[in-house]
Enzyme design. Structure first.
Site, PDB file in Angstrom:
ATOM      1  CG  ASP A  16      -2.112  -0.979   1.289  1.00 42.21           C
ATOM      2  OD1 ASP A  16      -1.898  -2.005   0.297  1.00 42.21           O
ATOM      3  OD2 ASP A  16      -3.082  -0.682   1.485  1.00 42.21           O
ATOM      4  NE  ARG A  96      -1.993   4.269  13.583  1.00 41.56           N
ATOM      5  CZ  ARG A  96      -1.216   3.043  13.240  1.00 41.56           C
ATOM      6  NH1 ARG A  96      -0.149   3.393  12.886  1.00 41.56           N
ATOM      7  NH2 ARG A  96      -2.041   2.033  12.898  1.00 41.56           N
ATOM      8  CG  ASP A 125      -4.872   4.458  12.770  1.00 44.67           C
ATOM      9  OD1 ASP A 125      -4.750   4.408  13.913  1.00 44.67           O
ATOM     10  OD2 ASP A 125      -4.908   3.176  12.248  1.00 44.67           O
ATOM     11  CB  SER A 179      -6.517  -4.088   8.065  1.00 50.78           C
ATOM     12  OG  SER A 179      -6.080  -2.914   8.441  1.00 50.78           O
TER      13      SER A 179
HETATM   14  N1  ARG Z   1      -9.386  -0.275  15.682  1.00 53.59           N
HETATM   15  C1  ARG Z   1      -8.113   0.064  16.323  1.00 53.59           C
HETATM   16  C2  ARG Z   1      -7.829   1.355  16.525  1.00 53.59           C
HETATM   17  O1  ARG Z   1      -8.720   2.252  15.965  1.00 53.59           O
HETATM   18  C3  ARG Z   1      -6.950  -0.376  15.306  1.00 53.59           C
HETATM   19  C4  ARG Z   1      -6.820   0.405  13.792  1.00 53.59           C
HETATM   20  C5  ARG Z   1      -5.482  -0.032  13.470  1.00 53.59           C
HETATM   21  N2  ARG Z   1      -5.501  -1.528  12.996  1.00 53.59           N
HETATM   22  C6  ARG Z   1      -5.636  -2.038  11.915  1.00 53.59           C
HETATM   23  N3  ARG Z   1      -5.579  -3.545  11.705  1.00 53.59           N
HETATM   24  N4  ARG Z   1      -5.548  -1.566  10.807  1.00 53.59           N
HETATM   25  O2  ARG Z   1      -7.190   2.018  17.410  1.00 53.59           O
END
Ligand code: ARG
Length: 401
Positions: A16, A96, A125, A179
């Site tokens: 990606d 993040r 995110d 993911s």
């Molecule tokens: N749902 C979780 C959060 O918002 C994880 C998000 C990222 N994880 C992922 N598998 N893309 O903190």
């Protein structure tokens, strides 16, 4: 589209972000600097360098952020016993702001006017990245290709890769993969079959914990030392923050500790289902509550518990660098002055249970609480008076139960 001079991209080296890199170069016709953070995701990072080089990137940054991540983000959060919606240890949420901080730092250093990330338009995110970047430097623009380009499906994404000679690994050719987001605190898995919350997660989803059923039949006893609210040692051995969490991840993973299958409410609005594995973090939460149980005053502990959901929600929603998070953090940190000592836990088939705790700053008084004869003056008649005063409100006569 306003003219962009230089972009710093948060780059994993995966399919990606490799596509995003190419798209940025094509769309903006400017230099792209790549930034790859080692957060303990357990992946080789050197391939990211080779891939960036192949795409003509001249300034490639690969930075080991593991200690900073655990010391300045994970541990402060654990001081609060933070859980989102009562269960989620915020493993992705807390990473993040750290990535955003370094994106901004590099952008300033190299004179970039924009940063870019690979988060999609449906998730949390993007908010965490962008609110953090904005809080640190509102003059820096944020580019989110997933919201801007007209790639709308996995098929189109693969076509774009093909067209631009971006190698697509054979396991990425078929349907969309899970993911996954991993770092020293957790592994999070979403998507595919997990999108049906009525469907049981298949075994192969789990990556860093064994099924508690297959965990060793013998329990393992471990001791964690705390100083002023932060863990500092395991089994008497002093460790740096990242080393300590790594050690506990190993121990917890072996005993199947820290699995969570959760449907949560995203800030964006929808519900989503994810599988989380947070072995070390789960042990630390239990241990921290254990040491707090003897070192915190009751009212102080209850106040902490009241603000905790609010604090956790701020982190989940992306407000790590907001003033109200700083304010709550100051309160939490202040409460930890005497949270020192040792906690012993038993790891056994998915559980991490506190079995003993001790502290030079303990508020616990065996003399006061004992069922036996005690040296401390405690007049049992005082309890009688206490109850009599509590009865003054006497609503019972009215409700006729
Ligand atoms: N749902 C979780 C959060 O918002 C994880 C998000 C990222 N994880 C992922 N598998 N893309 O903190």
């Amino acid at each position: 589209m306003s003219k962009i001079e230089k972009i710093v991209l948060s780059y994993s080296g995966g399919l990606d972000t490799s596509i995003i890199l190419k798209w940025l170069q094509e769309t903006y016709g400017c230099e792209v600097v790549t930034f790859t953070a080692d957060l303990g995701q357990g992946e080789e990072l050197e391939p990211a360098r080779a891939k960036a080089e192949m795409s003509g990137v001249k300034d490639i940054r690969i930075v080991d952020l593991r200690e900073e991540f655990v010391r300045d983000f994970v541990f402060p959060m654990l001081r609060a016993n933070a859980l989102y919606e009562g269960q989620y240890l915020l493993g992705s949420s807390i990473a993040r702001p750290l990535i955003a901080k370094h994106l901004v730092g590099i952008a300033r250093e190299v004179g970039a006017d924009a940063v870019a990330h690979g988060a999609t338009g449906k998730g949390n995110d993007q908010l965490r990245f962008e609110l953090a970047v904005n809080a640190l430097d509102p003059s820096i623009k944020v580019i989110a290709p997933w919201r801007q380009w007209n790639i709308r499906s996995r098929m189109q994404l693969l076509e774009y890769a093909e067209k631009h000679h971006i190698p697509v690994p054979s396991d990425k050719r078929g349907e969309a993969p899970f993911s996954i987001d991993a770092n020293l605190l957790h592994t999070s898995t979403e998507g595919k079959i997990l999108e049906n919350p009525a469907e049981v997660a298949p075994d192969h989803v789990y990556q860093r914990t064994v099924d508690p059923v297959d965990a060793p039949d013998a329990p393992e006893i471990i001791t964690i030392g705390f100083e002023r609210g932060d863990p500092v040692s395991v089994n008497g051995k002093a460790m740096t923050p990242a080393a300590l969490l790594t050690e506990l991840n190993g121990l917890g993973g072996r005993h199947g500790v820290g699995r969570l299958d959760l449907v949560e409410n995203r800030f964006i609005g929808m519900k989503s289902r994810g599988i989380y594995e947070t072995p070390g973090g789960t042990i630390l939460l239990a241990a921290h509550r254990g040491i707090e149980s003897i070192t915190l005053d009751r009212a102080a502990a209850h106040l902490k518990d009241e603000i905790m959901p609010r604090y956790a929600e701020l982190i989940y929603n992306g407000f790590w660098f907001a003033p109200e998070r700083d304010m709550l953090q100051a309160l939490i940190d202040h409460s930890q002055a005497f949270v020192s000592g040792e906690v012993t836990l038993r790891l056994y088939k998915g559980s991490a249970s506190v079995i003993s705790r001790a502290s030079p700053c303990s508020l616990y008084s065996a003399d006061l609480v004992t069922f036996e004869e005690s040296a401390i003056a405690f007049d049992h008649h005082d309890a009688e008076g206490f109850i009599r005063l509590k009865r003054l409100r006497s609503w019972a006569a009215r409700n006729g139960r």
